[in-house]
Design a protein around this motif. Structure first.
Motif, PDB file in Angstrom:
ATOM      1  N   GLU A   1       0.826  -1.208   0.000  1.00  0.00           N
ATOM      2  CA  GLU A   1       0.000   0.000   0.000  1.00  0.00           C
ATOM      3  C   GLU A   1       0.861   1.258   0.000  1.00  0.00           C
ATOM      4  O   GLU A   1       0.548   2.234  -0.672  1.00  0.00           O
ATOM      5  CB  GLU A   1      -0.938  -0.004   1.203  1.00  0.00           C
TER       6      GLU A   1
ATOM      7  N   ARG B   1       1.077   4.201  -2.989  1.00  0.00           N
ATOM      8  CA  ARG B   1       0.966   5.651  -2.761  1.00  0.00           C
ATOM      9  C   ARG B   1       2.208   6.389  -3.238  1.00  0.00           C
ATOM     10  O   ARG B   1       2.118   7.412  -3.905  1.00  0.00           O
ATOM     11  CB  ARG B   1       0.746   5.929  -1.277  1.00  0.00           C
TER      12      ARG B   1
ATOM     13  N   SER C   1      -4.462   5.966  -4.695  1.00  0.00           N
ATOM     14  CA  SER C   1      -5.055   5.387  -3.490  1.00  0.00           C
ATOM     15  C   SER C   1      -5.139   3.877  -3.700  1.00  0.00           C
ATOM     16  O   SER C   1      -5.105   3.385  -4.841  1.00  0.00           O
ATOM     17  CB  SER C   1      -6.451   5.956  -3.259  1.00  0.00           C
ATOM     18  N   ALA C   2      -5.284   3.131  -2.623  1.00  0.00           N
ATOM     19  CA  ALA C   2      -5.409   1.677  -2.730  1.00  0.00           C
ATOM     20  C   ALA C   2      -6.645   1.299  -3.545  1.00  0.00           C
ATOM     21  O   ALA C   2      -6.606   0.371  -4.361  1.00  0.00           O
ATOM     22  CB  ALA C   2      -5.473   1.053  -1.344  1.00  0.00           C
TER      23      ALA C   2
END
Length: 75
Positions: free
Chosen positions: A26, A30, A36-37
């Motif tokens: 994650e 970013r 975003s995830a």
């Protein structure tokens, strides 16, 4: 058929890496892709349905397709 974009290739490359710690993937999403995830997973799932992605990395794409189908079957 158009080729994959640089971003699409980067998504596949990031997904192909091994992740040793929780949160590392994650964080890389970013920092390296500025996504975003949620957006990352949207792009990845769309890529899995494209023949260009399959041609670019058939082993990865087929593995991810199997994982996705197994998760769908669990629901």
């Amino acid at each position: 058929m158009p080729d994959l974009t640089d971003r699409e290739r980067a998504v596949l490359a990031l997904e192909a890496r091994g992740w040793r710690t929780a949160g590392a993937k994650e964080r890389a999403v970013r920092e390296e892709l500025d996504l975003s995830a949620t957006r990352y997973h949207q792009l990845l799932n769309a890529l899995l349905d494209r023949e260009e992605a399959l041609a670019a990395d058939p082993v990865l794409v087929n593995r991810l397709r199997r994982v996705r189908e197994a998760k769908r079957a669990e629901r």
